[in-house]
Structures are given as C-alpha cells and as structure tokens.
Write a protein that holds these residues in place. Sequence first.
Motif, PDB file in Angstrom:
ATOM      1  N   THR A  33     -88.827  86.329  23.847  1.00  0.00           N
ATOM      2  CA  THR A  33     -88.076  85.545  22.857  1.00  0.00           C
ATOM      3  C   THR A  33     -88.716  84.188  22.554  1.00  0.00           C
ATOM      4  OG1 THR A  33     -86.010  86.673  23.362  1.00  0.00           O
ATOM      5  CG2 THR A  33     -85.837  84.509  22.349  1.00  0.00           C
ATOM      6  N   PRO A  34     -89.181  83.432  23.554  1.00  0.00           N
ATOM      7  CA  PRO A  34     -89.795  82.137  23.242  1.00  0.00           C
ATOM      8  C   PRO A  34     -91.091  82.239  22.420  1.00  0.00           C
ATOM      9  CG  PRO A  34     -89.270  82.289  25.582  1.00  0.00           C
ATOM     10  CD  PRO A  34     -89.074  83.643  24.992  1.00  0.00           C
ATOM     11  N   TYR A  35     -91.658  83.425  22.345  1.00  0.00           N
ATOM     12  CA  TYR A  35     -92.944  83.616  21.676  1.00  0.00           C
ATOM     13  C   TYR A  35     -92.824  84.325  20.331  1.00  0.00           C
ATOM     14  CZ  TYR A  35     -94.204  82.620  26.473  1.00  0.00           C
ATOM     15  OH  TYR A  35     -94.299  82.037  27.711  1.00  0.00           O
ATOM     16  N   GLU A  36     -91.618  84.405  19.798  1.00  0.00           N
ATOM     17  CA  GLU A  36     -91.401  85.162  18.555  1.00  0.00           C
ATOM     18  C   GLU A  36     -92.255  84.663  17.393  1.00  0.00           C
ATOM     19  OE1 GLU A  36     -90.012  88.019  17.832  1.00  0.00           O
ATOM     20  OE2 GLU A  36     -89.363  88.266  19.888  1.00  0.00           O
ATOM     21  N   SER A  37     -92.416  83.343  17.276  1.00  0.00           N
ATOM     22  CA  SER A  37     -93.217  82.843  16.153  1.00  0.00           C
ATOM     23  C   SER A  37     -94.673  83.259  16.300  1.00  0.00           C
ATOM     24  CB  SER A  37     -93.099  81.327  16.021  1.00  0.00           C
ATOM     25  OG  SER A  37     -93.568  80.684  17.180  1.00  0.00           O
ATOM     26  N   ALA A  38     -95.206  83.243  17.514  1.00  0.00           N
ATOM     27  CA  ALA A  38     -96.587  83.685  17.743  1.00  0.00           C
ATOM     28  C   ALA A  38     -96.711  85.191  17.509  1.00  0.00           C
ATOM     29  CB  ALA A  38     -97.033  83.328  19.160  1.00  0.00           C
ATOM     30  N   ILE A  39     -95.704  85.947  17.918  1.00  0.00           N
ATOM     31  CA  ILE A  39     -95.709  87.393  17.691  1.00  0.00           C
ATOM     32  C   ILE A  39     -95.703  87.691  16.202  1.00  0.00           C
ATOM     33  CG2 ILE A  39     -94.341  89.506  17.948  1.00  0.00           C
ATOM     34  CD1 ILE A  39     -93.441  88.339  20.710  1.00  0.00           C
ATOM     35  N   THR A  40     -94.864  86.990  15.472  1.00  0.00           N
ATOM     36  CA  THR A  40     -94.783  87.182  14.026  1.00  0.00           C
ATOM     37  C   THR A  40     -96.112  86.855  13.361  1.00  0.00           C
ATOM     38  OG1 THR A  40     -92.430  86.679  14.058  1.00  0.00           O
ATOM     39  CG2 THR A  40     -93.541  86.486  11.934  1.00  0.00           C
ATOM     40  N   LEU A  41     -96.739  85.781  13.784  1.00  0.00           N
ATOM     41  CA  LEU A  41     -98.030  85.392  13.216  1.00  0.00           C
ATOM     42  C   LEU A  41     -99.102  86.433  13.524  1.00  0.00           C
ATOM     43  CD1 LEU A  41     -99.628  83.251  11.689  1.00  0.00           C
ATOM     44  CD2 LEU A  41    -100.026  82.107  13.882  1.00  0.00           C
ATOM     45  N   LEU A  42     -99.143  86.907  14.754  1.00  0.00           N
ATOM     46  CA  LEU A  42    -100.133  87.929  15.113  1.00  0.00           C
ATOM     47  C   LEU A  42     -99.918  89.218  14.323  1.00  0.00           C
ATOM     48  CD1 LEU A  42    -100.391  87.441  18.961  1.00  0.00           C
ATOM     49  CD2 LEU A  42    -102.260  87.214  17.322  1.00  0.00           C
ATOM     50  N   CYS A  43     -98.679  89.527  14.022  1.00  0.00           N
ATOM     51  CA  CYS A  43     -98.377  90.754  13.272  1.00  0.00           C
ATOM     52  C   CYS A  43     -98.861  90.693  11.825  1.00  0.00           C
ATOM     53  CB  CYS A  43     -96.879  91.061  13.324  1.00  0.00           C
ATOM     54  SG  CYS A  43     -96.332  91.660  14.942  1.00  0.00           S
ATOM     55  N   ILE A  47    -101.884  90.109  11.125  1.00  0.00           N
ATOM     56  CA  ILE A  47    -103.245  90.640  11.200  1.00  0.00           C
ATOM     57  C   ILE A  47    -103.178  92.147  10.978  1.00  0.00           C
ATOM     58  CG2 ILE A  47    -105.264  90.970  12.688  1.00  0.00           C
ATOM     59  CD1 ILE A  47    -104.318  88.457  14.234  1.00  0.00           C
ATOM     60  N   PRO A  48    -103.962  92.669  10.040  1.00  0.00           N
ATOM     61  CA  PRO A  48    -103.948  94.123   9.811  1.00  0.00           C
ATOM     62  C   PRO A  48    -104.235  94.896  11.104  1.00  0.00           C
ATOM     63  CG  PRO A  48    -105.181  93.025   8.085  1.00  0.00           C
ATOM     64  CD  PRO A  48    -104.875  91.978   9.127  1.00  0.00           C
ATOM     65  N   GLY A  49    -103.398  95.861  11.386  1.00  0.00           N
ATOM     66  CA  GLY A  49    -103.565  96.702  12.568  1.00  0.00           C
ATOM     67  C   GLY A  49    -102.860  96.193  13.813  1.00  0.00           C
ATOM     68  N   VAL A  50    -102.288  95.000  13.757  1.00  0.00           N
ATOM     69  CA  VAL A  50    -101.577  94.450  14.920  1.00  0.00           C
ATOM     70  C   VAL A  50    -100.082  94.625  14.701  1.00  0.00           C
ATOM     71  CG1 VAL A  50    -101.093  92.382  16.293  1.00  0.00           C
ATOM     72  CG2 VAL A  50    -103.406  92.779  15.417  1.00  0.00           C
ATOM     73  N   ASP A  51     -99.467  95.436  15.546  1.00  0.00           N
ATOM     74  CA  ASP A  51     -98.014  95.609  15.479  1.00  0.00           C
ATOM     75  C   ASP A  51     -97.365  94.770  16.578  1.00  0.00           C
ATOM     76  OD1 ASP A  51     -98.550  97.012  17.809  1.00  0.00           O
ATOM     77  OD2 ASP A  51     -97.777  98.921  17.082  1.00  0.00           O
ATOM     78  N   ARG A  52     -96.064  94.856  16.691  1.00  0.00           N
ATOM     79  CA  ARG A  52     -95.331  94.033  17.658  1.00  0.00           C
ATOM     80  C   ARG A  52     -95.806  94.280  19.090  1.00  0.00           C
ATOM     81  NH1 ARG A  52     -91.025  90.844  18.320  1.00  0.00           N
ATOM     82  NH2 ARG A  52     -89.778  91.077  20.202  1.00  0.00           N
TER      83      ARG A  52
END
Length: 77
Positions: free
Chosen positions: A25-35, A37-42
Amino acid sequence: MVRSHLNFVQQSIAELDKKIDNIVTPYESAITLLCTIPGVDRTSAITIISEIGIDMSQFANSKRLCCWAGLMFNAWQ
C-alpha cells in the motif's frame, strides 16, 4: 478430499494476496508509475520494487541500474 484441498489452497492464496496488498500500500504511486512501462503489470511492478526498492540514488544512472539487474542497456536511449 481433492476438492477440500483445492478449496484450502485457494483460500490460502486469497489470504496471501490480501497480505501482499497491505504490505505494498505505501508503494502504490511507484507501482502505478512502473505500470506505465510497456510490459510491466502490477505483479512485475511489485517484484521490481521488492528487488530494487524505490530509492534510486544508489544507482548513478539508468545504465548502472540495468547492469545491476542483469539487463542490456540500450545505448540509444
């Protein structure tokens, strides 16, 4: 007996998924940003963060990060 074992496994997986969601949960913004990138899912984004973290200051540039991760650096970027 197989059905009850399968139900147990499915319940265990669901509980583990909930625990992972709570941890990231604390990393949701970083997860969203990484997603973005083409080919990067959650799942991939969570794996990347768990391996590298979110503090990129330890890498002088993207080439060093790629080398650390064992990836080829595209010199054209």
